[in-house]
Design an enzyme around this catalytic site. Sequence first.
Site, PDB file in Angstrom:
ATOM      1  N   ALA A 189       5.121   8.800  -0.562  1.00 20.55           N
ATOM      2  CA  ALA A 189       5.859   7.590  -0.928  1.00 20.55           C
ATOM      3  C   ALA A 189       5.681   7.227  -2.398  1.00 20.55           C
ATOM      4  O   ALA A 189       6.541   6.568  -2.986  1.00 20.55           O
ATOM      5  CB  ALA A 189       5.424   6.422  -0.048  1.00 20.55           C
ATOM      6  N   ASP A 237       0.861  -1.189   0.000  1.00 20.28           N
ATOM      7  CA  ASP A 237       0.000   0.000   0.000  1.00 20.28           C
ATOM      8  C   ASP A 237       0.895   1.235   0.000  1.00 20.28           C
ATOM      9  O   ASP A 237       1.499   1.579   1.020  1.00 20.28           O
ATOM     10  CB  ASP A 237      -0.897  -0.032   1.239  1.00 20.28           C
ATOM     11  CG  ASP A 237      -1.949   1.055   1.226  1.00 20.28           C
ATOM     12  OD1 ASP A 237      -1.619   2.206   0.888  1.00 20.28           O
ATOM     13  OD2 ASP A 237      -3.108   0.765   1.564  1.00 20.28           O
ATOM     14  N   ILE A 238       0.980   1.899  -1.140  1.00 17.66           N
ATOM     15  CA  ILE A 238       1.891   3.032  -1.312  1.00 17.66           C
ATOM     16  C   ILE A 238       1.056   4.293  -1.479  1.00 17.66           C
ATOM     17  O   ILE A 238       0.341   4.450  -2.479  1.00 17.66           O
ATOM     18  CB  ILE A 238       2.815   2.813  -2.525  1.00 17.66           C
ATOM     19  CG1 ILE A 238       3.555   1.467  -2.375  1.00 17.66           C
ATOM     20  CG2 ILE A 238       3.812   3.948  -2.654  1.00 17.66           C
ATOM     21  CD1 ILE A 238       4.382   1.089  -3.584  1.00 17.66           C
ATOM     22  N   GLU A 239       1.143   5.196  -0.520  1.00 13.59           N
ATOM     23  CA  GLU A 239       0.311   6.402  -0.514  1.00 13.59           C
ATOM     24  C   GLU A 239       1.151   7.626  -0.190  1.00 13.59           C
ATOM     25  O   GLU A 239       2.314   7.532   0.193  1.00 13.59           O
ATOM     26  CB  GLU A 239      -0.808   6.259   0.527  1.00 13.59           C
ATOM     27  CG  GLU A 239      -1.727   5.069   0.344  1.00 13.59           C
ATOM     28  CD  GLU A 239      -2.859   5.069   1.354  1.00 13.59           C
ATOM     29  OE1 GLU A 239      -3.466   6.146   1.572  1.00 13.59           O
ATOM     30  OE2 GLU A 239      -3.132   4.009   1.940  1.00 13.59           O
ATOM     31  N   GLY A 240       0.498   8.792  -0.305  1.00 13.11           N
ATOM     32  CA  GLY A 240       1.141  10.047   0.083  1.00 13.11           C
ATOM     33  C   GLY A 240       2.409  10.309  -0.700  1.00 13.11           C
ATOM     34  O   GLY A 240       2.521  10.008  -1.894  1.00 13.11           O
TER      35      GLY A 240
END
Length: 538
Positions: free
Chosen positions: A191, A186-189
């Site tokens: 990142a 889960d890659i968010e923001g």
Amino acid sequence: MTDRATHVAVRPDYDPSADPLADPNWQEPEQPRYKLSWTRLILLLLVLGLAGAGGTFGVIHLRNTAGPTAKSWAVPYVDVTLTPTFPFQDPTANPANDVALGFVVADPKNPCRPSWGGAYTLDGAGSLLELDRRIAQLRQAGGDITLSLGGLNNSELAVACTDDTRLTSAYRQLVKRYDVRTLDLDIEGTAVADQASLQRRVAAVAAVQQEREDAGKPLAVWLTLPVSPSGLTDDGVAVVRGMLEGGVQLRGVNVMTMDFNNGEARPDMLALSTSALNGTHKQLSDLYLRLGRKLTSPQVWSRIGATPMIGQNDIDAERFTLDDAEGLARFAVDHGLGRVSMWSINRDAPCRGTFANVVVHSNTCSGVEQEALAFTKVFAGLPGKAAGGADYESVEIPDQATAVDDPKTSPYPVWRMTALYVGGYKVVWKGVVYEAKWANSGQDPAAAPPAGAQSAWSVIGPVSPVEKAPRPVPVVTDVSDPWTPGDVYRRGDRVLFGGLPYEAKWTTKDESPSTEFPIDADDPWKPLFTIPGEPKTN
């Protein structure tokens, strides 16, 4: 969307039927062969050249008329560290077959050490949250977990850990400890655009995935990414491409169909979600084509997942309703969507009291009118399952006729008919660990409840053969006088018995402190220690 099939020439050695990314439930249709003429070659080069110069409009979008044959897989997220703990391992409390457990992040004190939410080490989660035991119980009941790394809060391992070797070791440790078959990144923001961490993550995941493949334990990898109504962001597409080019065999791309923030006063969340999914389908079709892989429309759909935020979203105007959930489930079946998740099963309940009729951003309720677990039940009806998964039937427990509980090898107190148990108390009974749902006495944890009633106990999981008796932890250190028969003790007097401190609740004589836990209400001695299994009190 069009039903017309448009074909382009691809490298002749590519065989879609051997594609390791194919859905395990999807049957590959027979593909026609095409000759690569000079005219077609020139046309293809022109198309790809236009796309490289000015965007994706020039890339032929593959379609075919074959209907979906993939079976959509339901895997709701569980917020592991949230209180109260959700009993995902108990089929009476959780209608889902599989769950995605989130989130593993970097330990705040050691950036290369994995932790649960930055609050629990892996061992800490095993002892304080019973996580390992609950995972084992879910699998024993026919379900499985997806391990989710990252999320919006805290620091994902690849972002925090800049040592490539230690990062790979951290991923390896997680996969081995939980015997992970499916990994969710889960890659968010920020990142999503952090190039250094993206490169580290690709190298580490590719290495661990190859190790598992060599060991005969394949590791499926999903990417979970933000999405807009038109599809993935440019950074999101780059993340997918980087994974594929770096040697990671992606099972699919799961898009977070939530928090669109498109400015509408009453946004249609189902329409926005399906628009995002259609946009992602086009982007992935184009991306695979650029990388030399010709995928049919159903093959692409089988590589796409959707994760709505059920009920009230973070954007005040956005509410994903039960009608939206039913519509998304129909879309998933009609298109052969590979996966449907939701954030989160912890929230799948109505809000109560003063929060029932206002905008509520809660981790433990949805903010919309619903029955408990209504969203989970909608998606649990989807026909698919994870690769190698089994049917979810009932909890397997040891043979009650032969199981004998030994206090020396039971990690929690052995259940007693006469004891009063408060909610959250853990016991061992007939080889299984149970947790009290509410205060009860005399209710056999292993017995079936009366018709129409619920059991007062949740199943946590079987007792391991290597476990030992619980070790009490004294909360005082200044007690030294041993309990002595014949002496009169008055309220407040403290003694040691069996090496543990007790305090008299009233005047007593010749009544030794109890060593059976929990202590009965009419026992004259109060323990000045805690034991594993007791719920924490403020």
